[in-house]
Each structure stands twice: as C-alpha cells, then as structure tokens.
Design a protein around this motif. Sequence first.
Motif, PDB file in Angstrom:
ATOM      1  N   LEU A 130      30.426  69.307  80.559  1.00  0.00           N
ATOM      2  CA  LEU A 130      30.913  68.700  81.793  1.00  0.00           C
ATOM      3  C   LEU A 130      31.232  69.766  82.831  1.00  0.00           C
ATOM      4  O   LEU A 130      30.937  69.606  84.021  1.00  0.00           O
ATOM      5  CB  LEU A 130      32.153  67.847  81.506  1.00  0.00           C
ATOM      6  N   ALA A 131      31.832  70.872  82.377  1.00  0.00           N
ATOM      7  CA  ALA A 131      32.145  71.972  83.292  1.00  0.00           C
ATOM      8  C   ALA A 131      30.866  72.600  83.837  1.00  0.00           C
ATOM      9  O   ALA A 131      30.806  72.986  85.017  1.00  0.00           O
ATOM     10  CB  ALA A 131      32.987  73.025  82.566  1.00  0.00           C
ATOM     11  N   ARG A 132      29.843  72.692  83.007  1.00  0.00           N
ATOM     12  CA  ARG A 132      28.575  73.252  83.451  1.00  0.00           C
ATOM     13  C   ARG A 132      27.922  72.350  84.494  1.00  0.00           C
ATOM     14  O   ARG A 132      27.353  72.830  85.483  1.00  0.00           O
ATOM     15  CB  ARG A 132      27.635  73.435  82.265  1.00  0.00           C
ATOM     16  N   ILE A 133      28.005  71.043  84.286  1.00  0.00           N
ATOM     17  CA  ILE A 133      27.468  70.095  85.267  1.00  0.00           C
ATOM     18  C   ILE A 133      28.179  70.270  86.609  1.00  0.00           C
ATOM     19  O   ILE A 133      27.539  70.299  87.670  1.00  0.00           O
ATOM     20  CB  ILE A 133      27.621  68.650  84.757  1.00  0.00           C
ATOM     21  N   ALA A 134      29.503  70.391  86.566  1.00  0.00           N
ATOM     22  CA  ALA A 134      30.281  70.574  87.797  1.00  0.00           C
ATOM     23  C   ALA A 134      29.885  71.867  88.512  1.00  0.00           C
ATOM     24  O   ALA A 134      29.760  71.896  89.741  1.00  0.00           O
ATOM     25  CB  ALA A 134      31.769  70.579  87.476  1.00  0.00           C
ATOM     26  N   LYS A 135      29.674  72.914  87.746  1.00  0.00           N
ATOM     27  CA  LYS A 135      29.288  74.200  88.340  1.00  0.00           C
ATOM     28  C   LYS A 135      27.911  74.114  88.976  1.00  0.00           C
ATOM     29  O   LYS A 135      27.688  74.614  90.088  1.00  0.00           O
ATOM     30  CB  LYS A 135      29.312  75.288  87.272  1.00  0.00           C
ATOM     31  N   LEU A 136      26.965  73.467  88.300  1.00  0.00           N
ATOM     32  CA  LEU A 136      25.622  73.316  88.838  1.00  0.00           C
ATOM     33  C   LEU A 136      25.626  72.450  90.098  1.00  0.00           C
ATOM     34  O   LEU A 136      24.913  72.729  91.069  1.00  0.00           O
ATOM     35  CB  LEU A 136      24.701  72.695  87.781  1.00  0.00           C
ATOM     36  N   SER A 137      26.439  71.392  90.089  1.00  0.00           N
ATOM     37  CA  SER A 137      26.530  70.504  91.239  1.00  0.00           C
ATOM     38  C   SER A 137      27.136  71.225  92.433  1.00  0.00           C
ATOM     39  O   SER A 137      26.686  71.048  93.573  1.00  0.00           O
ATOM     40  CB  SER A 137      27.357  69.262  90.891  1.00  0.00           C
ATOM     41  N   ALA A 138      28.153  72.046  92.173  1.00  0.00           N
ATOM     42  CA  ALA A 138      28.790  72.803  93.260  1.00  0.00           C
ATOM     43  C   ALA A 138      27.823  73.829  93.849  1.00  0.00           C
ATOM     44  O   ALA A 138      27.825  74.080  95.057  1.00  0.00           O
ATOM     45  CB  ALA A 138      30.040  73.510  92.735  1.00  0.00           C
ATOM     46  N   GLY A 139      26.982  74.412  93.007  1.00  0.00           N
ATOM     47  CA  GLY A 139      26.053  75.434  93.460  1.00  0.00           C
ATOM     48  C   GLY A 139      24.846  74.894  94.190  1.00  0.00           C
ATOM     49  O   GLY A 139      24.217  75.604  94.979  1.00  0.00           O
ATOM     50  N   ASP A 140      24.504  73.628  93.933  1.00  0.00           N
ATOM     51  CA  ASP A 140      23.324  73.028  94.555  1.00  0.00           C
ATOM     52  C   ASP A 140      23.598  71.555  94.839  1.00  0.00           C
ATOM     53  O   ASP A 140      23.440  70.705  93.960  1.00  0.00           O
ATOM     54  CB  ASP A 140      22.109  73.176  93.634  1.00  0.00           C
ATOM     55  N   PRO A 141      24.001  71.221  96.071  1.00  0.00           N
ATOM     56  CA  PRO A 141      24.323  69.827  96.415  1.00  0.00           C
ATOM     57  C   PRO A 141      23.156  68.868  96.246  1.00  0.00           C
ATOM     58  O   PRO A 141      23.361  67.656  96.168  1.00  0.00           O
ATOM     59  CB  PRO A 141      24.744  69.917  97.889  1.00  0.00           C
ATOM     60  N   PHE A 142      21.930  69.390  96.169  1.00  0.00           N
ATOM     61  CA  PHE A 142      20.754  68.534  96.052  1.00  0.00           C
ATOM     62  C   PHE A 142      20.233  68.435  94.616  1.00  0.00           C
ATOM     63  O   PHE A 142      19.222  67.774  94.370  1.00  0.00           O
ATOM     64  CB  PHE A 142      19.632  69.054  96.964  1.00  0.00           C
ATOM     65  N   LYS A 143      20.930  69.061  93.677  1.00  0.00           N
ATOM     66  CA  LYS A 143      20.472  69.052  92.294  1.00  0.00           C
ATOM     67  C   LYS A 143      20.591  67.657  91.695  1.00  0.00           C
ATOM     68  O   LYS A 143      21.578  66.956  91.904  1.00  0.00           O
ATOM     69  CB  LYS A 143      21.273  70.042  91.446  1.00  0.00           C
ATOM     70  N   ARG A 144      19.576  67.263  90.914  1.00  0.00           N
ATOM     71  CA  ARG A 144      19.592  65.988  90.195  1.00  0.00           C
ATOM     72  C   ARG A 144      19.719  66.279  88.702  1.00  0.00           C
ATOM     73  O   ARG A 144      19.172  67.260  88.194  1.00  0.00           O
ATOM     74  CB  ARG A 144      18.326  65.192  90.474  1.00  0.00           C
ATOM     75  N   PHE A 145      20.434  65.415  88.005  1.00  0.00           N
ATOM     76  CA  PHE A 145      20.711  65.611  86.590  1.00  0.00           C
ATOM     77  C   PHE A 145      19.906  64.610  85.770  1.00  0.00           C
ATOM     78  O   PHE A 145      20.004  63.401  85.959  1.00  0.00           O
ATOM     79  CB  PHE A 145      22.210  65.468  86.328  1.00  0.00           C
ATOM     80  N   ASP A 146      19.100  65.146  84.845  1.00  0.00           N
ATOM     81  CA  ASP A 146      18.138  64.334  84.106  1.00  0.00           C
ATOM     82  C   ASP A 146      18.656  63.798  82.773  1.00  0.00           C
ATOM     83  O   ASP A 146      18.191  62.772  82.307  1.00  0.00           O
ATOM     84  CB  ASP A 146      16.864  65.145  83.826  1.00  0.00           C
ATOM     85  N   SER A 147      19.585  64.495  82.145  1.00  0.00           N
ATOM     86  CA  SER A 147      20.022  64.118  80.793  1.00  0.00           C
ATOM     87  C   SER A 147      21.543  64.090  80.727  1.00  0.00           C
ATOM     88  O   SER A 147      22.193  65.151  80.754  1.00  0.00           O
ATOM     89  CB  SER A 147      19.464  65.120  79.768  1.00  0.00           C
ATOM     90  N   LEU A 148      22.100  62.878  80.640  1.00  0.00           N
ATOM     91  CA  LEU A 148      23.554  62.728  80.660  1.00  0.00           C
ATOM     92  C   LEU A 148      24.087  61.852  79.523  1.00  0.00           C
ATOM     93  O   LEU A 148      25.273  61.928  79.188  1.00  0.00           O
ATOM     94  CB  LEU A 148      24.000  62.126  81.997  1.00  0.00           C
ATOM     95  N   MET A 149      23.240  61.042  78.910  1.00  0.00           N
ATOM     96  CA  MET A 149      23.713  60.082  77.925  1.00  0.00           C
ATOM     97  C   MET A 149      24.280  60.740  76.671  1.00  0.00           C
ATOM     98  O   MET A 149      25.074  60.127  75.949  1.00  0.00           O
ATOM     99  CB  MET A 149      22.590  59.115  77.544  1.00  0.00           C
ATOM    100  N   HIS A 150      23.899  61.997  76.386  1.00  0.00           N
ATOM    101  CA  HIS A 150      24.433  62.661  75.194  1.00  0.00           C
ATOM    102  C   HIS A 150      25.932  62.920  75.312  1.00  0.00           C
ATOM    103  O   HIS A 150      26.600  63.209  74.313  1.00  0.00           O
ATOM    104  CB  HIS A 150      23.703  63.990  74.962  1.00  0.00           C
ATOM    105  N   LEU A 151      26.468  62.802  76.517  1.00  0.00           N
ATOM    106  CA  LEU A 151      27.903  62.999  76.724  1.00  0.00           C
ATOM    107  C   LEU A 151      28.726  61.802  76.246  1.00  0.00           C
ATOM    108  O   LEU A 151      29.944  61.897  76.110  1.00  0.00           O
ATOM    109  CB  LEU A 151      28.180  63.260  78.202  1.00  0.00           C
ATOM    110  N   PHE A 152      28.049  60.690  75.974  1.00  0.00           N
ATOM    111  CA  PHE A 152      28.722  59.523  75.399  1.00  0.00           C
ATOM    112  C   PHE A 152      28.681  59.680  73.883  1.00  0.00           C
ATOM    113  O   PHE A 152      27.857  59.087  73.186  1.00  0.00           O
ATOM    114  CB  PHE A 152      28.017  58.236  75.831  1.00  0.00           C
ATOM    115  N   ASN A 153      29.556  60.503  73.368  1.00  0.00           N
ATOM    116  CA  ASN A 153      29.577  60.788  71.938  1.00  0.00           C
ATOM    117  C   ASN A 153      30.907  60.338  71.334  1.00  0.00           C
ATOM    118  O   ASN A 153      31.812  59.864  72.045  1.00  0.00           O
ATOM    119  CB  ASN A 153      29.337  62.276  71.680  1.00  0.00           C
TER     120      ASN A 153
END
Length: 233
Positions: free
Chosen positions: A14-37
Amino acid sequence: MGTTETRETTATKLARIAKLSAGDPFKRFDSLMHLFNEESLAACFHALDGRKAVGVDGVRKAEYGKHLESNLKELIARMKRMGYRPGPVRQVLIPKGDKAGAMRPLGISNFEDKLVQGVMRQVLESIYEPLFLSGSYGFRPGRSCHDAVRDLEQYLCRNSVQSVIDVDLAKYFDTIDHELLLGMLREKINDPKLLRYMKRMFKSGVLADGELTVGNEGVPQGSLCTPVTTVHN
C-alpha cells in the motif's frame, strides 16, 4: 506465511502504491485485488465497532468472529472467482442537524460487506490521497473539521478577504452517476476485477421500508469507502 509477515507485506504494498501515485499523477494501477487478503480483511474486522447497527443480513461482529478464520477464507475464495456480491444496503433516516425536520438517509451495509469496503477504502486512499490538494479536508485520514476551521482562521488573519462563500450540493450522494464515477476511477485503476466489484457495490441497491431500489445513480451514505470514492473524484 505468518500473520506479521503478511501484515507487513500488505502495508508495504500500500505504501508503494502511494509512493508511485505521488510520483506520477497519471499512473494507472493494473493489479490490486491481491490486497484483499486474510490479514487485511481481519484488520478491518478488528477495527469495526461491534455496537453499530446491523445490515439486512442481521449479522453482528461477535457472531462473525466466532469462525473468523474460516469465514475470511471463504470470502476470499468467493472474491477470487468473482462469486462475492454485496448485499443491499438497509436505509435509515437520521435528523439533519442544520435543518429542522429535515432527514438524511444513511445506509447500513451487511457485516461482511463492511470488511470488503474497509480494504477498498485503504486501496483507494493509497492511490488518491497523495494527489489531493493540501486545502482539501473532507473525509481524509488524519484531518478533521477542526483542522479546516483552524487553517481557515489562520488564512483570514494573514490575508485581506472580502467575502466567504458557503456552498452545499443538494442530494450530492443521491445523484452521483455510476458510469461517470466508474469512468473517473478508470483513469487511475486498470484492474478489471476491482472495477467490477466497485460496480457491484453501486448496484447492490437500497432497502427502505421493505422495498428494494436499484438505479443508475446515487451511492449510500454510510459506506466505509463511499467518501473517498466520490467526494474527491
């Protein structure tokens, strides 16, 4: 894998996603469902207040917790095969504090749906929180109305202000267009399963006075992920 290791891994992702989003406002995230564990859902379970009102399913925290591990494993299995479907939201009316006699609709979700909503909120916050403006306070972690009032007071003391405008959108949550909202989410999210579950949440319907209503607009107030999904998009 041990519980602690799973928790650290989920938090790190989750922290890595936040860092990537902050670094690139146009970034799209392809794989998120694995976080529902199991660990992330269990954390949401323990964070929920067991005294809150129950949804249409009538399930309380204590009851679900008697077989927590097996319940979560079964929930995850259904989510992986797209077999999980959010139940209808039970609507209750509560008085609006600013208008005499006015009522505000509040949606009470089924207990298991609250767990999924809790993880969904964490995922969405990781993506969008780094992009929000510093002057935005609504429904943000670590911020409150008191923070907004304090900062506004400081701004007014430091600057010459001629007028202050107060705007309230009437029935905002009740009139949100589902497809328009999903289109906004697709700008940052490219995980088909997560988007399908978001749509199922929107289409789960509202049960009021024994009548189920399902439409193409409106999201219930009271969902754990409604504010971060709608207010800032």
